[in-house]
Design a protein around this motif. Structure first.
Motif, PDB file in Angstrom:
ATOM      1  N   THR A 264       0.836  -1.193   0.000  1.00  0.00           N
ATOM      2  CA  THR A 264       0.000   0.000   0.000  1.00  0.00           C
ATOM      3  C   THR A 264       0.869   1.242   0.000  1.00  0.00           C
ATOM      4  OG1 THR A 264      -1.687   1.271   1.170  1.00  0.00           O
ATOM      5  CG2 THR A 264      -0.192  -0.020   2.521  1.00  0.00           C
ATOM      6  N   ALA A 265       0.415   2.273  -0.687  1.00  0.00           N
ATOM      7  CA  ALA A 265       1.160   3.534  -0.724  1.00  0.00           C
ATOM      8  C   ALA A 265       0.211   4.666  -0.388  1.00  0.00           C
ATOM      9  CB  ALA A 265       1.790   3.738  -2.094  1.00  0.00           C
ATOM     10  N   PHE A 266      -0.594   4.448   0.634  1.00  0.00           N
ATOM     11  CA  PHE A 266      -1.573   5.471   0.999  1.00  0.00           C
ATOM     12  C   PHE A 266      -1.108   6.287   2.201  1.00  0.00           C
ATOM     13  CE2 PHE A 266      -5.235   6.785   3.603  1.00  0.00           C
ATOM     14  CZ  PHE A 266      -5.760   7.731   2.739  1.00  0.00           C
ATOM     15  N   ASN A 267      -0.897   5.659   3.347  1.00  0.00           N
ATOM     16  CA  ASN A 267      -0.579   6.397   4.563  1.00  0.00           C
ATOM     17  C   ASN A 267       0.852   6.907   4.610  1.00  0.00           C
ATOM     18  OD1 ASN A 267      -2.971   6.458   6.231  1.00  0.00           O
ATOM     19  ND2 ASN A 267      -2.806   4.231   6.317  1.00  0.00           N
ATOM     20  N   ALA A 268       1.749   6.279   3.869  1.00  0.00           N
ATOM     21  CA  ALA A 268       3.159   6.652   3.944  1.00  0.00           C
ATOM     22  C   ALA A 268       3.801   6.494   2.575  1.00  0.00           C
ATOM     23  CB  ALA A 268       3.883   5.792   4.985  1.00  0.00           C
ATOM     24  N   ALA A 269       3.388   7.323   1.633  1.00  0.00           N
ATOM     25  CA  ALA A 269       3.864   7.202   0.254  1.00  0.00           C
ATOM     26  C   ALA A 269       5.252   7.784   0.095  1.00  0.00           C
ATOM     27  CB  ALA A 269       2.892   7.910  -0.690  1.00  0.00           C
ATOM     28  N   TYR A 270       6.038   7.144  -0.753  1.00  0.00           N
ATOM     29  CA  TYR A 270       7.351   7.658  -1.113  1.00  0.00           C
ATOM     30  C   TYR A 270       7.259   8.413  -2.427  1.00  0.00           C
ATOM     31  CZ  TYR A 270       9.507   4.848   2.562  1.00  0.00           C
ATOM     32  OH  TYR A 270       9.863   4.331   3.777  1.00  0.00           O
ATOM     33  N   ILE A 271       8.191   9.315  -2.628  1.00  0.00           N
ATOM     34  CA  ILE A 271       8.229  10.089  -3.871  1.00  0.00           C
ATOM     35  C   ILE A 271       8.447   9.166  -5.065  1.00  0.00           C
ATOM     36  CG2 ILE A 271       9.547  11.856  -5.130  1.00  0.00           C
ATOM     37  CD1 ILE A 271      10.152  13.034  -2.261  1.00  0.00           C
ATOM     38  N   THR A 272       9.200   8.108  -4.834  1.00  0.00           N
ATOM     39  CA  THR A 272       9.570   7.200  -5.924  1.00  0.00           C
ATOM     40  C   THR A 272       8.664   5.978  -6.009  1.00  0.00           C
ATOM     41  OG1 THR A 272      11.228   6.284  -4.396  1.00  0.00           O
ATOM     42  CG2 THR A 272      11.977   7.912  -5.999  1.00  0.00           C
ATOM     43  N   GLU A 273       7.429   6.064  -5.502  1.00  0.00           N
ATOM     44  CA  GLU A 273       6.478   4.960  -5.652  1.00  0.00           C
ATOM     45  C   GLU A 273       6.296   4.626  -7.131  1.00  0.00           C
ATOM     46  OE1 GLU A 273       5.141   3.142  -3.402  1.00  0.00           O
ATOM     47  OE2 GLU A 273       5.391   4.295  -1.551  1.00  0.00           O
ATOM     48  N   GLU A 274       6.100   3.349  -7.429  1.00  0.00           N
ATOM     49  CA  GLU A 274       5.961   2.919  -8.818  1.00  0.00           C
ATOM     50  C   GLU A 274       4.769   3.560  -9.515  1.00  0.00           C
ATOM     51  OE1 GLU A 274       5.863  -1.292  -8.967  1.00  0.00           O
ATOM     52  OE2 GLU A 274       7.942  -1.556  -8.289  1.00  0.00           O
ATOM     53  N   SER A 275       3.704   3.841  -8.761  1.00  0.00           N
ATOM     54  CA  SER A 275       2.505   4.409  -9.385  1.00  0.00           C
ATOM     55  C   SER A 275       2.621   5.912  -9.622  1.00  0.00           C
ATOM     56  CB  SER A 275       1.270   4.116  -8.531  1.00  0.00           C
ATOM     57  OG  SER A 275       1.355   4.770  -7.274  1.00  0.00           O
ATOM     58  N   ARG A 276       3.718   6.506  -9.170  1.00  0.00           N
ATOM     59  CA  ARG A 276       3.938   7.926  -9.424  1.00  0.00           C
ATOM     60  C   ARG A 276       4.855   8.093 -10.627  1.00  0.00           C
ATOM     61  NH1 ARG A 276       4.564  10.439  -3.255  1.00  0.00           N
ATOM     62  NH2 ARG A 276       2.590  11.569  -3.342  1.00  0.00           N
ATOM     63  N   PRO A 277       4.550   9.031 -11.501  1.00  0.00           N
ATOM     64  CA  PRO A 277       5.398   9.224 -12.681  1.00  0.00           C
ATOM     65  C   PRO A 277       6.761   9.783 -12.305  1.00  0.00           C
ATOM     66  CG  PRO A 277       3.745  10.954 -12.538  1.00  0.00           C
ATOM     67  CD  PRO A 277       3.406   9.951 -11.479  1.00  0.00           C
ATOM     68  N   ALA A 278       7.734   9.519 -13.165  1.00  0.00           N
ATOM     69  CA  ALA A 278       9.101   9.987 -12.911  1.00  0.00           C
ATOM     70  C   ALA A 278       9.171  11.503 -12.836  1.00  0.00           C
ATOM     71  CB  ALA A 278      10.029   9.463 -14.003  1.00  0.00           C
ATOM     72  N   GLU A 279       8.198  12.180 -13.438  1.00  0.00           N
ATOM     73  CA  GLU A 279       8.203  13.644 -13.419  1.00  0.00           C
ATOM     74  C   GLU A 279       8.181  14.206 -12.000  1.00  0.00           C
ATOM     75  OE1 GLU A 279       6.275  12.557 -17.355  1.00  0.00           O
ATOM     76  OE2 GLU A 279       6.365  11.797 -15.307  1.00  0.00           O
ATOM     77  N   LEU A 280       7.551  13.480 -11.072  1.00  0.00           N
ATOM     78  CA  LEU A 280       7.489  13.980  -9.699  1.00  0.00           C
ATOM     79  C   LEU A 280       8.885  14.100  -9.109  1.00  0.00           C
ATOM     80  CD1 LEU A 280       6.194  14.812  -7.054  1.00  0.00           C
ATOM     81  CD2 LEU A 280       5.828  12.382  -6.546  1.00  0.00           C
ATOM     82  N   ALA A 281       9.662  13.039  -9.166  1.00  0.00           N
ATOM     83  CA  ALA A 281      11.016  13.069  -8.609  1.00  0.00           C
ATOM     84  C   ALA A 281      11.870  14.102  -9.322  1.00  0.00           C
ATOM     85  CB  ALA A 281      11.653  11.686  -8.705  1.00  0.00           C
ATOM     86  N   GLN A 282      11.706  14.207 -10.630  1.00  0.00           N
ATOM     87  CA  GLN A 282      12.497  15.170 -11.398  1.00  0.00           C
ATOM     88  C   GLN A 282      12.166  16.607 -11.003  1.00  0.00           C
ATOM     89  OE1 GLN A 282      11.458  14.020 -15.359  1.00  0.00           O
ATOM     90  NE2 GLN A 282      12.722  12.171 -15.344  1.00  0.00           N
ATOM     91  N   GLN A 283      10.872  16.912 -10.930  1.00  0.00           N
ATOM     92  CA  GLN A 283      10.476  18.278 -10.603  1.00  0.00           C
ATOM     93  C   GLN A 283      10.777  18.617  -9.145  1.00  0.00           C
ATOM     94  OE1 GLN A 283       6.548  19.471 -12.022  1.00  0.00           O
ATOM     95  NE2 GLN A 283       6.677  17.957 -13.679  1.00  0.00           N
ATOM     96  N   LEU A 284      10.603  17.644  -8.254  1.00  0.00           N
ATOM     97  CA  LEU A 284      10.908  17.899  -6.851  1.00  0.00           C
ATOM     98  C   LEU A 284      12.408  18.072  -6.658  1.00  0.00           C
ATOM     99  CD1 LEU A 284       9.876  18.243  -4.004  1.00  0.00           C
ATOM    100  CD2 LEU A 284       9.989  15.758  -3.719  1.00  0.00           C
ATOM    101  N   GLY A 285      13.205  17.259  -7.354  1.00  0.00           N
ATOM    102  CA  GLY A 285      14.654  17.420  -7.278  1.00  0.00           C
ATOM    103  C   GLY A 285      15.092  18.789  -7.754  1.00  0.00           C
TER     104      GLY A 285
END
Length: 422
Positions: A264-285
């Motif tokens: 589950t990735a609901f209560n404690a999601a990571y930035i690099t979760e598989e269901s999140r696009p790579a754009e999130l890590a790139q833009q946050l970085g």
């Protein structure tokens, strides 16, 4: 008693204030606790309030506490308080009912105000809808109780008084410790947590292992991260970097991992979760690195507002624009299409987003409390822990958090983008 091994940073011991949230329940109480925690008009059911009474009775039957490092801490008060009771709450002491109080000045013999078990039960049951964990100020003003506080003191004048609270959350009793130095956990608080919280909860049958509620570890911004806003970025990167190794860490019983997010990735999601696009890590970085390069006046009066305007506003936007599949299903409805939802989220109208449910809070490292206007309440919250019932597991989890803090103090920010996989 196990301890968190502490380290010296920049010539001084890293000894942050840490608050712990633990959760205990039983399968046949889950629905009752949900109703009691979030229904405005009904008092606690007898099954739920009886469990509270049994917990208090179990605590009072435990022999004197103590460890090899400190004189014993003793229970001196049990108090019913309003649900928002904090030292800086505007409702501080609106509701303050001492269920039990001990006189420690007469030959060290405690004299309690309630003389029998029956009286203890009558007092607890007579507290108006006690333990309702409601976020409604009118109920606080109407003298609804929201927590039971157990207060301890030691004969050792060098050690502080200490307390923990029983409240309600979704389907569980949530335990909250007061902010405590790591050195004081080692000296006496772990002993109290093991004997009065964990073992007494198990003794009265609060031993459901469904993980309901999880465990959270809150670290004070000033003492844990030096009040340095760049240190928050280091903690985010360190949490992501430690993810893979921590999720393999087994609990003491060997039955599952300590981490919450196995499936589950609901209560404690990571930035690099598989269901999140790579754009999130790139833009946050990119956001992190941009924030570190600009002129920041971290000791200036406007530093806090600079953090909110230049980093957190965009961070919140990114968390909501790139939710996990679990976030999307929970907050937007299972039939919603990701594209239809995220296209409606913009930095200008984040508060009016179609699923404005504080997704940014449900991250492996929750940084939302840094924006608090009251400096004493600013903290980061580590959330990726299954419900912990064993003192060795708790020390392992706290050591894991402490290691991230140590690394945050020592590490160069130049590796942020690498840590986020960008």
């Amino acid at each position: 008693m196990p301890e968190v091994a502490q380290e010296v940073i920049a010539g001084g011991l890293l000894d942050p204030l840490v608050g712990i949230e633990l959760a205990f329940t039983r399968s046949n109480l889950i629905d009752e606790i949900k109703k009691d925690a979030f229904t405005r008009s009904t008092p606690l059911t007898r099954d739920v309030s009886l469990r509270v009474v049994q917990w208090l009775e179990a605590i009072l039957s435990v022999p004197e506490l103590g460890s090899r490092r400190a004189r014993p801490h003793r229970v001196v008060e049990i108090i019913a308080l309003d649900h928002q009771h904090t030292n800086v709450s505007p409702y501080n002491k609106v509701f303050d009912w001492r269920i039990i109080s001990y006189d420690t000045h007469s030959d060290n013999k405690y004299q309690k105000t309630t003389e029998s078990t029956n009286n203890l039960r009558e007092v607890v049951w007579s507290v108006e809808t006690s333990l309702q964990d409601l976020n409604d100020d009118t109920l606080v003003q109407g003298h609804y109780a929201g927590r039971i506080r157990i207060v301890y003191k030691s004969d050792d004048t060098k050690l502080p008084a200490w307390h923990w609270d029983i409240t309600l959350d979704h389907g569980c009793f949530e335990i909250q410790t007061c902010p405590t130095l790591i050195s004081h956990y080692n000296a006496f608080a772990f002993d109290i947590i093991e004997k009065h919280i964990m073992k007494c909860a198990q003794k009265i049958g609060l031993d459901d292992d469904s993980g309901m509620g999880g465990t959270q570890i809150n670290v004070d911004f000033a003492t844990g991260l030096g009040g340095d806003y760049l240190m928050i970025l280091r903690a985010i990167a360190g949490t992501e970097r430690s993810r893979a190794a921590f999720r393999k860490r087994k609990r003491n019983d060997g039955r599952r991992t300590l981490a919450l997010t196995d499936g589950t990735a609901f209560n404690a999601a990571y930035i690099t979760e598989e269901s999140r696009p790579a754009e999130l890590a790139q833009q946050l970085g990119a956001l992190m690195c941009s924030f570190t390069r600009g002129p920041k006046y971290y000791n200036a009066p406007w530093a806090h507002q600079s953090w909110i305007n230049e980093f957190f506003a965009t961070y919140r936007f990114l968390m909501r624009k790139y939710p996990t599949d679990e976030h999307l299903a929970q907050f937007a409805g299972r039939k919603a299409r990701r594209r239809d939802i995220v296209e409606q989220v913009t930095p200008q109208d984040t508060d009016d987003a179609p699923y404005n449910e504080e997704i940014e809070r449900f991250q492996a490292l929750n940084i939302t409390n840094i924006q608090n206007t009251t400096a004493a309440l600013r903290r980061v919250e580590f959330r990726d822990f299954y419900a912990i019932y064993d003192i060795d597991d708790l020390v392992t989890a706290m050591s894991y958090v402490y290691g991230i803090l140590v690394e945050a103090h020592r590490r160069n920010l130049g590796r942020l983008e690498e840590d986020l996989g960008t």
